[in-house]
Design a protein around this motif. Structure first.
Motif, PDB file in Angstrom:
ATOM      1  N   GLY A   1       0.793  -1.223   0.000  1.00  0.00           N
ATOM      2  CA  GLY A   1       0.000   0.000   0.000  1.00  0.00           C
ATOM      3  C   GLY A   1       0.828   1.278   0.000  1.00  0.00           C
ATOM      4  O   GLY A   1       0.287   2.359  -0.060  1.00  0.00           O
ATOM      5  N   ALA A   2       2.130   1.152   0.092  1.00  0.00           N
ATOM      6  CA  ALA A   2       2.999   2.335   0.098  1.00  0.00           C
ATOM      7  C   ALA A   2       3.224   2.806  -1.340  1.00  0.00           C
ATOM      8  O   ALA A   2       3.113   2.022  -2.278  1.00  0.00           O
ATOM      9  N   PRO A   3       3.526   4.077  -1.503  1.00  0.00           N
ATOM     10  CA  PRO A   3       3.810   4.567  -2.854  1.00  0.00           C
ATOM     11  C   PRO A   3       5.092   3.922  -3.405  1.00  0.00           C
ATOM     12  O   PRO A   3       5.925   3.423  -2.644  1.00  0.00           O
ATOM     13  N   VAL A   4       5.221   3.956  -4.684  1.00  0.00           N
ATOM     14  CA  VAL A   4       6.398   3.388  -5.334  1.00  0.00           C
ATOM     15  C   VAL A   4       7.625   4.220  -4.958  1.00  0.00           C
ATOM     16  O   VAL A   4       7.600   5.447  -4.982  1.00  0.00           O
ATOM     17  N   SER A   5       8.699   3.536  -4.592  1.00  0.00           N
ATOM     18  CA  SER A   5       9.955   4.208  -4.269  1.00  0.00           C
ATOM     19  C   SER A   5      11.069   3.559  -5.077  1.00  0.00           C
ATOM     20  O   SER A   5      10.884   2.502  -5.678  1.00  0.00           O
ATOM     21  N   LEU A   6      12.200   4.188  -5.096  1.00  0.00           N
ATOM     22  CA  LEU A   6      13.365   3.648  -5.792  1.00  0.00           C
ATOM     23  C   LEU A   6      14.316   3.057  -4.769  1.00  0.00           C
ATOM     24  O   LEU A   6      14.632   3.692  -3.765  1.00  0.00           O
ATOM     25  N   GLU A   7      14.781   1.868  -5.053  1.00  0.00           N
ATOM     26  CA  GLU A   7      15.712   1.164  -4.180  1.00  0.00           C
ATOM     27  C   GLU A   7      16.940   0.769  -4.992  1.00  0.00           C
ATOM     28  O   GLU A   7      16.833   0.522  -6.193  1.00  0.00           O
ATOM     29  N   PRO A   8      18.092   0.665  -4.347  1.00  0.00           N
ATOM     30  CA  PRO A   8      19.257   0.130  -5.072  1.00  0.00           C
ATOM     31  C   PRO A   8      18.970  -1.309  -5.513  1.00  0.00           C
ATOM     32  O   PRO A   8      18.368  -2.079  -4.776  1.00  0.00           O
ATOM     33  N   THR A   9      19.374  -1.636  -6.697  1.00  0.00           N
ATOM     34  CA  THR A   9      19.090  -2.961  -7.222  1.00  0.00           C
ATOM     35  C   THR A   9      20.002  -4.015  -6.600  1.00  0.00           C
ATOM     36  O   THR A   9      21.114  -3.707  -6.173  1.00  0.00           O
ATOM     37  N   THR A  10      19.519  -5.223  -6.566  1.00  0.00           N
ATOM     38  CA  THR A  10      20.330  -6.360  -6.131  1.00  0.00           C
ATOM     39  C   THR A  10      20.431  -7.383  -7.257  1.00  0.00           C
ATOM     40  O   THR A  10      21.049  -8.424  -7.086  1.00  0.00           O
ATOM     41  N   SER A  11      19.848  -7.085  -8.399  1.00  0.00           N
ATOM     42  CA  SER A  11      19.846  -7.991  -9.540  1.00  0.00           C
ATOM     43  C   SER A  11      21.213  -7.983 -10.235  1.00  0.00           C
ATOM     44  O   SER A  11      21.690  -6.931 -10.659  1.00  0.00           O
ATOM     45  N   ARG A  12      21.812  -9.151 -10.359  1.00  0.00           N
ATOM     46  CA  ARG A  12      23.108  -9.255 -11.035  1.00  0.00           C
ATOM     47  C   ARG A  12      22.979  -8.863 -12.509  1.00  0.00           C
ATOM     48  O   ARG A  12      23.865  -8.214 -13.060  1.00  0.00           O
ATOM     49  N   LEU A  13      21.883  -9.261 -13.151  1.00  0.00           N
ATOM     50  CA  LEU A  13      21.677  -8.919 -14.549  1.00  0.00           C
ATOM     51  C   LEU A  13      21.573  -7.402 -14.731  1.00  0.00           C
ATOM     52  O   LEU A  13      22.184  -6.835 -15.634  1.00  0.00           O
ATOM     53  N   GLN A  14      20.844  -6.747 -13.850  1.00  0.00           N
ATOM     54  CA  GLN A  14      20.698  -5.290 -13.929  1.00  0.00           C
ATOM     55  C   GLN A  14      22.032  -4.603 -13.665  1.00  0.00           C
ATOM     56  O   GLN A  14      22.360  -3.605 -14.301  1.00  0.00           O
ATOM     57  N   LEU A  15      22.828  -5.144 -12.749  1.00  0.00           N
ATOM     58  CA  LEU A  15      24.140  -4.556 -12.481  1.00  0.00           C
ATOM     59  C   LEU A  15      25.095  -4.764 -13.658  1.00  0.00           C
ATOM     60  O   LEU A  15      25.923  -3.896 -13.949  1.00  0.00           O
ATOM     61  N   ARG A  16      24.999  -5.897 -14.334  1.00  0.00           N
ATOM     62  CA  ARG A  16      25.803  -6.105 -15.550  1.00  0.00           C
ATOM     63  C   ARG A  16      25.392  -5.110 -16.629  1.00  0.00           C
ATOM     64  O   ARG A  16      26.239  -4.538 -17.314  1.00  0.00           O
ATOM     65  N   PHE A  17      24.077  -4.936 -16.783  1.00  0.00           N
ATOM     66  CA  PHE A  17      23.571  -3.968 -17.745  1.00  0.00           C
ATOM     67  C   PHE A  17      24.089  -2.568 -17.400  1.00  0.00           C
ATOM     68  O   PHE A  17      24.512  -1.821 -18.275  1.00  0.00           O
ATOM     69  N   PHE A  18      24.065  -2.232 -16.113  1.00  0.00           N
ATOM     70  CA  PHE A  18      24.609  -0.951 -15.654  1.00  0.00           C
ATOM     71  C   PHE A  18      26.067  -0.806 -16.065  1.00  0.00           C
ATOM     72  O   PHE A  18      26.471   0.215 -16.628  1.00  0.00           O
ATOM     73  N   ALA A  19      26.876  -1.827 -15.787  1.00  0.00           N
ATOM     74  CA  ALA A  19      28.307  -1.747 -16.084  1.00  0.00           C
ATOM     75  C   ALA A  19      28.562  -1.527 -17.577  1.00  0.00           C
ATOM     76  O   ALA A  19      29.409  -0.708 -17.949  1.00  0.00           O
TER      77      ALA A  19
END
Length: 144
Positions: A32-50
């Motif tokens: 029920g809380a509004p959407v917030s941004l959190e640091p990712t823990t996804s390895r795939l997303q971190l590879r994409f970031f790199a």
């Protein structure tokens, strides 16, 4: 550059930098809380970031260095200007790493520094794209 592809390169460089820097965050919705941004823990997303951020950073670095060369070519101050760029990049890297850790210590999370990160990339994009149309003749007009 002054070529028709120069502005496209500048925009692509800035877009990759911005997209890459935003990849460290993921949207998170709680009960029920509004959407917030959190640091990712996804390895795939971190590879994409790199990959995406690395390409964007490299392209923006090239854009800034070449734009200075285009605008100030033939002037005796170009080596000093390039030295200032290198010094500010070194200092910015140090301050960035230090402040990321400090903000994490103060807030208990990487959320704040990782949210600031894309905002700073956006400022780089705005300045990079605004400089992409600048030529040496523009500098002469400003100086008189």
């Amino acid at each position: 550059s002054d070529s028709p592809y120069g502005r496209s390169f500048d925009i692509a460089a800035c877009a990759l930098l911005l997209l890459g820097s935003a990849c460290v965050l993921r949207p998170h919705a709680g009960n029920g809380a509004p959407v917030s941004l959190e640091p990712t823990t996804s390895r795939l997303q971190l590879r994409f970031f790199a990959i995406v951020y690395g390409l964007g950073y490299g392209m923006c670095f090239t854009m800034v260095q070449s734009k200075a060369g285009q605008i100030f070519a033939g002037k005796g101050d170009l080596p000093r200007l390039q030295s200032c760029f290198a010094s500010f990049q070194w200092a910015g890297s140090f301050v960035g790493v230090f402040m990321t850790g400090r903000l994490r210590d103060l807030s208990g999370s990487y959320r704040l520094p990782f949210t600031i990160y894309p905002l700073l990339a956006f400022l780089v994009c705005v300045s990079g794209v605004s400089l992409s149309g600048c030529r040496r003749s523009d500098v002469r007009r400003v100086r008189g």
